[in-house]
Design an enzyme around this catalytic site. Structure first.
Site, PDB file in Angstrom:
ATOM      1  CD  GLU A   9       2.432  -6.063   8.447  1.00 33.70           C
ATOM      2  OE1 GLU A   9       1.919  -4.931   8.570  1.00 33.70           O
ATOM      3  OE2 GLU A   9       1.840  -7.106   8.784  1.00 33.70           O
ATOM      4  CG  HIS A  29       1.670  -1.107  11.838  1.00 37.34           C
ATOM      5  ND1 HIS A  29       2.237   0.123  12.114  1.00 37.34           N
ATOM      6  CD2 HIS A  29       1.928  -1.353  10.530  1.00 37.34           C
ATOM      7  CE1 HIS A  29       2.806   0.587  11.012  1.00 37.34           C
ATOM      8  NE2 HIS A  29       2.643  -0.301  10.043  1.00 37.34           N
ATOM      9  CE  LYS A  63      -0.559  -0.067   5.060  1.00 40.05           C
ATOM     10  NZ  LYS A  63       0.060  -1.399   5.274  1.00 40.05           N
TER      11      LYS A  63
END
Length: 459
Positions: free
Chosen positions: A268, A194, A65
């Site tokens: 990530e 996250h 993304k």
């Protein structure tokens, strides 16, 4: 997500250069009027090597993304990275490049049912969840999924906090979800978190990893086989930043909480790979002089500069990613900087890139350079008001191209040769190794140098 159908070109450079040199050469050709990016693939390779050196236990799963430029994704795939995909389209993009489903995590805790079915058909079985309703949906559409419970552990300061939307409480909610998953026959294999995009606090990773350790024990007790830890993103990516400090925190926490190498650790990173690799060039196409208002001194006169990219294009990052962008004139000037503002090309008054800035006087036709523009820009840009989104001009050092050419999906038919005007190189520094400051992997070499452009297109 936009899937770019055009073939992307790579210009292979020989000798010292920088992205600004490439921008200057393109502009000097005289035919360029639309905004464009220069993408330094060497920056991506250098950051991948840095990651593997500083965090050898942690596998990078690039957050698509952040920047879904096909060349960026292809390069990371060639280097061996995995991918964090959040939708059917992102899974399609990554698998179309030959990436196996074992290198993909479907890291969206709230997924449309049709996307779950697509992931199942594509063989992507690892996915995140953070609620009971998501568990029930997965039970219906993909009961064989390998699940990862996403917990909330927010950094004290982050560019974009994410915990307000995703992540269950690691103490009050996560143990209950692990038990529900076991009761309904779903397999939970790990924990993810996250801390927030662009996190400014390093210690948060240690706290989150400690929460994960406790939940691994809870999951094992509930009958799950826990083996995957996903430490998410939040890593810095702008020029001059480093992951050295945060890597020390993460490595120490992993050794303390997960000393066994049977636990697979992934992350990530998005802006870490993308931000510094892209430099944007935009042209000043109009100016407007505003005189000093009543009661102000003459020095407070203000110039409005209108450029051909704005907040509906690349600079959406100003609104949505809270970026602080910086404009640099392409050509040096000895004139004194003056107060100004920089505006995008659309007819919307919201389209303001920099409301208060200082630049030497600029004229119509001048170009401004914006560095660190690779994160959360290209995927979100739109052609609002009919203004085109910038194209990407990718460049790569010749020795890196030699290393990567067999890894990319290329054939001989994709290569052609060309040459553009070369900016004279600076005088050699006797203490320098000859490497380009913008590409730390550039090889040294004797003067004189020249640029050799080899154009190749990805399938």
């Amino acid at each position: 997500m936009k899937v770019v159908e055009e073939e992307q070109q790579v210009v292979v450079m020989e000798g010292p250069w920088s992205p600004v040199d490439v921008i200057r050469d393109i502009v000097d050709e005289g035919s360029q009027e639309d905004p464009f990016y220069v993408m330094d693939l060497g920056e991506v390779v250098a950051r991948f090597r840095e990651w593997k050196e500083l965090m050898p236990r942690v596998e990078p799963f690039y957050a698509v993304k952040c920047n879904d430029d096909k060349l960026m994704v292809s390069t990371l795939a060639a280097l061996g990275a995995g991918f964090d995909c959040a939708s059917k389209a992102e899974i399609q993009l990554v698998t179309s490049l030959g990436v196996g489903p074992d290198r993909i995590i479907f890291a969206n805790p709230a997924k449309p049912a049709s996307h779950i079915r697509y992931a199942s058909a594509a063989g992507v079985t690892t996915m995140t969840f953070d609620s009971e309703t998501e568990l029930m949906k997965i039970k219906q559409y993909m009961p064989h999924a390998q699940l990862v419970v996403r917990i909330r552990c927010d950094a004290a300061s982050a560019q974009c906090p994410l915990g307000i939307k995703f992540g269950c409480d690691p103490v009050a909610e996560a143990p209950r979800l692990l038990k529900i998953a076991a009761v309904i026959g779903l397999n939970v294999v790990g924990v993810s978190f996250h801390v927030g995009s662009g996190a400014q606090e390093m210690g948060v990773y240690a706290r989150a990893i400690q929460y994960a350790r406790t939940l691994f024990d809870t999951g094992d007790a509930a009958g799950h086989t826990m083996y995957l830890l996903d430490i998410g993103g939040g890593f810095p990516g702008n020029s001059g930043t480093s992951i050295r400090e945060v890597s020390q925190v993460i490595n120490a926490a992993l050794e303390a909480q997960f000393p066994s190498r049977s636990v697979r650790v992934i992350a990530e990173p998005g802006r870490y790979f993308a931000a510094a690799a892209y430099t944007l060039a935009a042209m000043v196409h109009a100016t407007r002089q505003l005189p000093a208002r009543e009661g102000e001194s003459a020095e407070e006169a203000h110039t409005m500069y209108f450029i051909n990219d704005g907040v509906y294009g690349s600079f959406n990052c100003v609104l949505y990613d809270h970026q602080q962008v910086h404009a640099e004139p392409l050509e040096e000037s000895s004139e004194r900087p003056q107060q100004c503002s920089i505006w995008g090309p659309s007819c919307d008054a919201l389209d303001c890139v920099l409301p208060a800035y200082s630049l030497p006087p600029q004229r119509t036709g001048n170009w401004l350079v914006f560095k660190d523009m690779g994160a959360y820009t290209i995927p979100v840009a739109s052609p609002f008001n009919g203004f085109p989104t910038p194209k990407v001009r990718a460049v790569l050092d010749k020795h890196l191209w030699t290393m990567l050419e067999d890894l990319w999906p290329l054939t001989g038919a994709h290569f052609s040769f060309g040459r553009i005007p070369q900016t004279p190189p600076p005088s050699p520094d006797p203490d320098s190794d000859g490497a380009s400051p913008s590409s730390p992997l550039s090889p040294a070499g004797p003067a004189p140098h020249h640029a050799v452009f080899v154009e190749c297109a990805l399938k």
